[in-house]
Design an enzyme around this catalytic site. Structure first.
Site, short mmCIF file in Angstrom:
data_model
loop_
_atom_site.label_atom_id
_atom_site.label_comp_id
_atom_site.label_asym_id
_atom_site.label_seq_id
_atom_site.Cartn_x
_atom_site.Cartn_y
_atom_site.Cartn_z
CG ASP A 96 -1.80 -1.01 1.60
OD1 ASP A 96 -1.85 -2.05 0.57
OD2 ASP A 96 -2.62 -1.12 2.39
CD GLN B 199 2.04 -0.86 5.31
OE1 GLN B 199 1.42 -1.65 5.77
NE2 GLN B 199 2.58 0.24 5.85
CD GLU C 128 -6.97 -4.16 4.42
OE1 GLU C 128 -6.67 -4.73 5.37
OE2 GLU C 128 -6.76 -4.44 3.30
#
Length: 495
Positions: free
Chosen positions: A42, A58, A219
């Site tokens: 991400d 990430q 999310e």
């Protein structure tokens, strides 16, 4: 337990050493954000700060197949040429020892401030964990210190679950606001918090929730205003396939509506997918000094085959895209204007009638931008389009075409090389168009297709042989008028 600085230095050395082996490997992208080596997912902390664009991500610096997540970091002056920066966050504190999960960035009185989720595994086999919201600060935009007040939110709402992550923070007047993804009774939720100082937060309730159709977890929420409307961009998990919709394992899309800061109520319309492709997840946005709302997504998908892993890396970001809201209250995405800086040799094809497969011998390469427009007036072809990354004998290719009967555009990667095949289709809105424009960004292992000014976008990873560099136009069962075609070779920013 080693301190944060030591862990950062160890991670940086590991990824730098690994980066020496990934250079010039077949699928390494030319103008997209990637980690120097190993795993990336991400996008996090997108912000323009002190005159430069920052993208965090990430990152697992020790393996191309994931692991305890760190925050990688790149920055740019122009959204085109990116510079790898030292790793910003490493897990290891009591509140983030299993990973520094996704989050966002803000400017707090001149300090570049990261707000992220600390993930702590309690029992991996039983999938038991806790998630905390945490904060880190930097005065120079390079070196980050975790805040002594961490965690700034130590537990989910009373009716929530441990799935409690991905804070997106923004300021309005004198207050800070945060949206988070949460799960309640195995249904996805987005919850809202409010703060005066980024440290002490008060729960404000749920602003969006799944009734079942929208899956079991939301999310990477992002909440922003555009053209007087409020937009919740998020990534639901667990949606059921519905015709051409929701084809990927997980989705990324949005609600458009109105939000009342007094009552904390968000009234919105139906969910709309943002990108109709194979590989777009966890899209995040930021506002720049030109007033643009810019989005970047993870150009991959969970559980997909990633042939680049055998070369020591995995995953990338999409090109930066400007978001606009059209008259139908749908988001459209177009590549940011700055990407024209990449353009090199310009080749064209003048108006011509296409009734068969035509190889464009003067246009070829691994890193290309192609803009092609076809007339729909008098078109008799059942379908027409463009094949890219074709091999010499055209047995390997990625097909992009428009079907005149269904009114749908298709990306077919069943002959694209290594990796997974599959087809993505999307109906083109506004069948009264007199023409259709296909705008392609081709990189060594990716395709980003923008149709009719970004009303439809389809993003795909593809893994052709490096020698498959040809382009061909085609029409089937009839003919179509090609109005124009422009092509540019694009620079490799990493060389």
């Amino acid at each position: 337990m080693t301190n944060h600085q030591t862990r950062l230095e160890q991670a940086q050395k590991a990824v730098q050493k690994a980066s020496e082996k990934v250079q010039n490997t077949p699928y390494r992208l030319g103008y997209h954000i990637m980690a120097p080596a190993h795993w990336i997912n991400d996008p996090n902390g997108l912000i323009q700060w002190a005159g430069e664009y920052h993208v965090f991500y990430q990152h697992h610096p020790y393996s191309p197949k994931g692991g305890p997540i760190h925050w990688g970091h790149v920055k740019s002056k122009d959204l085109v040429f990116w510079e790898h920066m030292p790793i910003a966050l490493a897990p290891g504190e009591d509140y983030d020892r299993s990973g520094c999960f996704s989050g966002s960035a803000v400017d707090n009185n001149g300090k570049l401030t990261l707000i992220y989720t600390g993930h702590v595994n309690l029992d991996v086999e039983k999938d038991e964990f806790v998630e905390y919201q945490c904060l880190a600060e930097s005065s120079d935009g390079v070196h980050f210190k975790k805040h002594p007040s961490n965690p700034i939110i130590s537990e989910p709402p009373k009716d929530g679950s441990p799935h409690f992550r991905d804070p997106k923070v923004w300021k309005r007047n004198d207050k800070w606001y945060m949206v988070l993804g949460n799960q309640v009774n195995n249904l996805g939720n987005v919850v809202l918090y409010e703060s005066k100082d980024l440290i002490d937060w008060e729960y404000q309730g749920v602003i969006a929730k799944s009734t079942g159709k929208m899956g079991y977890m939301f999310e990477c929420p992002d909440f922003f205003e555009l053209n007087g409307k409020h937009i919740l961009l998020f990534s639901p998990q667990g949606m059921e396939l519905e015709g051409d919709l929701y084809q990927s394992l997980y989705q990324n899309g949005y609600y458009v509506g109105g939000f009342n800061y007094e009552t904390k109520e968000f009234n919105h319309g139906d969910f709309v997918e943002l990108d109709k492709g194979f590989d777009f997840y966890a899209g995040q946005t930021f506002l720049d000094d030109k007033g643009r709302r810019i989005v970047i997504g993870w150009m991959s998908m969970w559980e997909s085959v990633m042939p680049e892993q055998e070369h020591g890396w995995a995953g990338a970001m999409t090109i930066p895209r400007e978001l606009k809201l059209n008259e139908n209250n749908h988001l459209v995405m177009m590549p940011v204007e700055e990407l024209k800086i990449l353009r090199g040799e310009h080749l064209t094809l003048s108006a011509t009638v296409i009734s068969e497969n035509i190889r464009l011998d003067h246009i070829k390469g691994e890193c290309l931008e192609i803009v092609t427009e076809y007339s729909l007036k008098g078109c008799t072809a059942q379908k027409f389009g463009i094949n890219i990354r074709c091999s010499e004998d055209c047995t390997e290719k990625t097909m992009i075409y428009y079907d005149t009967h269904s009114g749908k555009v298709t990306v077919d990667r069943n002959q694209s090389g290594k990796g997974e095949g599959g087809i993505r289709r999307s109906e083109i809105h506004g069948q009264d168009h007199e023409s259709i424009k296909l705008h392609l960004f081709i990189d060594r292992s990716s395709l980003e297709l923008f149709v009719n000014g970004g009303e439809t976008v389809i993003t795909s990873r593809i893994y052709p042989n490096p020698s498959s560099v040809y382009v061909e136009l085609f029409a089937e069962e009839g003919e179509v008028q090609l109005l124009n075609l422009d092509s540019w070779k694009l620079a490799d920013i990493w060389k």
